[in-house]
Design a protein around this motif. Structure first.
Motif, PDB file in Angstrom:
ATOM      1  N   ASP A  70       0.827  -1.204   0.000  1.00  0.00           N
ATOM      2  CA  ASP A  70       0.000   0.000   0.000  1.00  0.00           C
ATOM      3  C   ASP A  70       0.867   1.262   0.000  1.00  0.00           C
ATOM      4  O   ASP A  70       0.549   2.251  -0.677  1.00  0.00           O
ATOM      5  CB  ASP A  70      -0.930   0.008   1.210  1.00  0.00           C
ATOM      6  CG  ASP A  70      -2.010  -1.056   1.122  1.00  0.00           C
ATOM      7  OD1 ASP A  70      -2.251  -1.566   0.008  1.00  0.00           O
ATOM      8  OD2 ASP A  70      -2.601  -1.390   2.170  1.00  0.00           O
ATOM      9  N   ALA A  74       0.969   4.207  -2.734  1.00  0.00           N
ATOM     10  CA  ALA A  74       0.771   5.607  -2.359  1.00  0.00           C
ATOM     11  C   ALA A  74       1.954   6.461  -2.820  1.00  0.00           C
ATOM     12  O   ALA A  74       1.768   7.586  -3.307  1.00  0.00           O
ATOM     13  CB  ALA A  74       0.580   5.730  -0.850  1.00  0.00           C
ATOM     14  N   GLU A 154     -10.015   9.795   0.912  1.00  0.00           N
ATOM     15  CA  GLU A 154      -8.797   9.145   0.426  1.00  0.00           C
ATOM     16  C   GLU A 154      -8.237   9.843  -0.807  1.00  0.00           C
ATOM     17  O   GLU A 154      -7.035  10.097  -0.905  1.00  0.00           O
ATOM     18  CB  GLU A 154      -9.072   7.665   0.134  1.00  0.00           C
ATOM     19  CG  GLU A 154      -9.364   6.837   1.370  1.00  0.00           C
ATOM     20  CD  GLU A 154      -9.460   5.359   1.067  1.00  0.00           C
ATOM     21  OE1 GLU A 154      -9.340   4.979  -0.119  1.00  0.00           O
ATOM     22  OE2 GLU A 154      -9.655   4.578   2.016  1.00  0.00           O
ATOM     23  N   THR A 155      -9.110  10.147  -1.756  1.00  0.00           N
ATOM     24  CA  THR A 155      -8.653  10.802  -2.987  1.00  0.00           C
ATOM     25  C   THR A 155      -8.283  12.253  -2.740  1.00  0.00           C
ATOM     26  O   THR A 155      -7.218  12.719  -3.169  1.00  0.00           O
ATOM     27  CB  THR A 155      -9.732  10.717  -4.077  1.00  0.00           C
ATOM     28  OG1 THR A 155     -10.051   9.346  -4.326  1.00  0.00           O
ATOM     29  CG2 THR A 155      -9.242  11.356  -5.363  1.00  0.00           C
ATOM     30  N   THR A 237      -1.887  14.651   7.236  1.00  0.00           N
ATOM     31  CA  THR A 237      -2.805  13.506   7.256  1.00  0.00           C
ATOM     32  C   THR A 237      -2.414  12.398   8.223  1.00  0.00           C
ATOM     33  O   THR A 237      -3.238  11.544   8.534  1.00  0.00           O
ATOM     34  CB  THR A 237      -2.894  12.884   5.845  1.00  0.00           C
ATOM     35  OG1 THR A 237      -1.613  12.330   5.492  1.00  0.00           O
ATOM     36  CG2 THR A 237      -3.286  13.925   4.816  1.00  0.00           C
ATOM     37  N   GLY A 240      -3.191   8.997   6.829  1.00  0.00           N
ATOM     38  CA  GLY A 240      -4.575   8.625   6.570  1.00  0.00           C
ATOM     39  C   GLY A 240      -5.196   9.438   5.463  1.00  0.00           C
ATOM     40  O   GLY A 240      -4.507  10.207   4.791  1.00  0.00           O
ATOM     41  N   GLY A 242      -7.112   5.984   6.518  1.00  0.00           N
ATOM     42  CA  GLY A 242      -6.653   4.620   6.276  1.00  0.00           C
ATOM     43  C   GLY A 242      -5.166   4.637   6.041  1.00  0.00           C
ATOM     44  O   GLY A 242      -4.397   5.126   6.860  1.00  0.00           O
ATOM     45  N   SER A 244      -4.146   5.690   2.816  1.00  0.00           N
ATOM     46  CA  SER A 244      -4.170   6.269   1.477  1.00  0.00           C
ATOM     47  C   SER A 244      -3.002   7.212   1.221  1.00  0.00           C
ATOM     48  O   SER A 244      -2.586   7.386   0.076  1.00  0.00           O
ATOM     49  CB  SER A 244      -5.485   7.010   1.246  1.00  0.00           C
ATOM     50  OG  SER A 244      -5.659   8.037   2.206  1.00  0.00           O
ATOM     51  N   THR A 245      -2.457   7.851   2.267  1.00  0.00           N
ATOM     52  CA  THR A 245      -1.315   8.744   2.078  1.00  0.00           C
ATOM     53  C   THR A 245      -0.079   8.265   2.839  1.00  0.00           C
ATOM     54  O   THR A 245       0.837   9.040   3.089  1.00  0.00           O
ATOM     55  CB  THR A 245      -1.663  10.178   2.527  1.00  0.00           C
ATOM     56  OG1 THR A 245      -2.039  10.165   3.913  1.00  0.00           O
ATOM     57  CG2 THR A 245      -2.794  10.755   1.686  1.00  0.00           C
TER      58      THR A 245
END
Length: 295
Positions: A70, A74, A154-155, A237, A240, A242, A244-245
């Motif tokens: 992940d 990212a 997330e995006t 972030t 986060g 999650g 995602s970053t």
């Protein structure tokens, strides 16, 4: 005899001059790199005070670690977005500044000033602007648009981090491109203009090839910098929402300083070094195909 003594003296002076750089490289580059590789071959938990040889276990663990996959994904999205936006915007701004229009000095200062601003201070200000009730959504509400919570999707979180980093460093690349553009001979441009070449044709066939060495430098610096981003993720972030970053460097930090698994974190450091090395070598080896003056 005199010439021999002079040659030895010159050699001694030369060695004395390069000695600080060589010693600094050995102490602060080579030695830490060797230490990281050594640590990556061990299971090292500082809190438990354990340091046991594990061989290639940490590297085998990376093959089946979903968190690492992940973080690599990212990092890929972040690097692609940052490199494309940063270089494109920097080149566009440099071209505009090269037109010598009124107000270019103010324009240049406006875009370069974030480069000299503290990275943490810059990121903290943006963290307030990007909140659900922050300045950006406040401005959008004046236009009748309801903005999202930029750092909680997330995006939008990834886009926000990329944009913040682009505005932070685009000024430096802009100045590098501007210096290169000002070095393009005007007589070459004039000759192409007389031959009937339009603005886009001159830019594509003359300007870009002549500034390609600078483009190579900017590409290498931007790509390497995109893979080493940390402070922006930590402040904006926290990796986060999650994961995602959670880019590779931030995942490395989590393994070392949150989970106290310094052996595995060292293995990730080696992976990061290999990725940066391979990308830099690929760019350097392919330079002969597109960089002007290379043979």
């Amino acid at each position: 005899m005199a010439s021999s003594a002079l040659a030895r003296r010159d050699a001694a002076v030369g060695y004395t001059m390069v000695a600080p750089a060589v010693l600094g490289a050995l102490a602060f580059v080579v030695a830490p790199l060797v230490a990281v590789v050594w640590y990556s071959l061990h299971e090292w938990n500082v809190l438990a005070n354990t340091f046991t040889f594990a061989g290639a276990d940490n590297y085998e663990r990376m093959l089946s670690d979903p968190g690492l996959r992940d973080s690599l994904l990212a990092s890929l999205w972040f690097s692609v977005g940052l490199v494309v936006l940063n270089i494109s915007l920097a080149l566009l701004l440099a071209v505009l500044l090269n037109q010598k229009l009124p107000g270019t000095t103010t324009f240049r200062t406006f875009f370069f000033s974030p480069v000299v601003v503290s990275l943490v201070a810059w990121t903290i200000v943006w963290s307030f602007l990007l909140q659900a009730d922050g300045g950006i959504n406040g401005f959008l509400s004046l236009l009748g648009v309801e903005g999202p919570n930029w750092l909680r999707g997330e995006t939008t979180a990834m886009i926000s981090v990329i944009v913040v980093q682009v505005f932070k460093n685009v000024g430096l690349n802009m100045i590098l491109f501007l210096a290169a553009l000002q070095g393009v001979p005007e007589e070459v441009q004039e000759a192409a203009r007389i031959d009937g070449a339009g603005a886009w044709r001159r830019f594509r066939s003359i300007t870009l090839p002549l500034i390609s060495p600078t483009l190579l430098l900017v590409s290498i610096l931007t790509i390497v910098g995109s893979l080493e981003v940390f402070a922006q993720i930590a402040v904006l972030t926290g990796g986060g929402p999650g994961s995602s970053t959670t880019v590779l460097v931030y995942y490395l930090y989590q393994q070392a300083f949150r989970f106290n698994d310094f052996g595995y974190a060292s293995a990730i450091s080696v992976l990061l070094f290999v990725i940066v090395l391979v990308l830099t070598l690929v760019q350097w080896q392919t330079r002969k195909r597109w960089v002007f003056h290379e043979v």
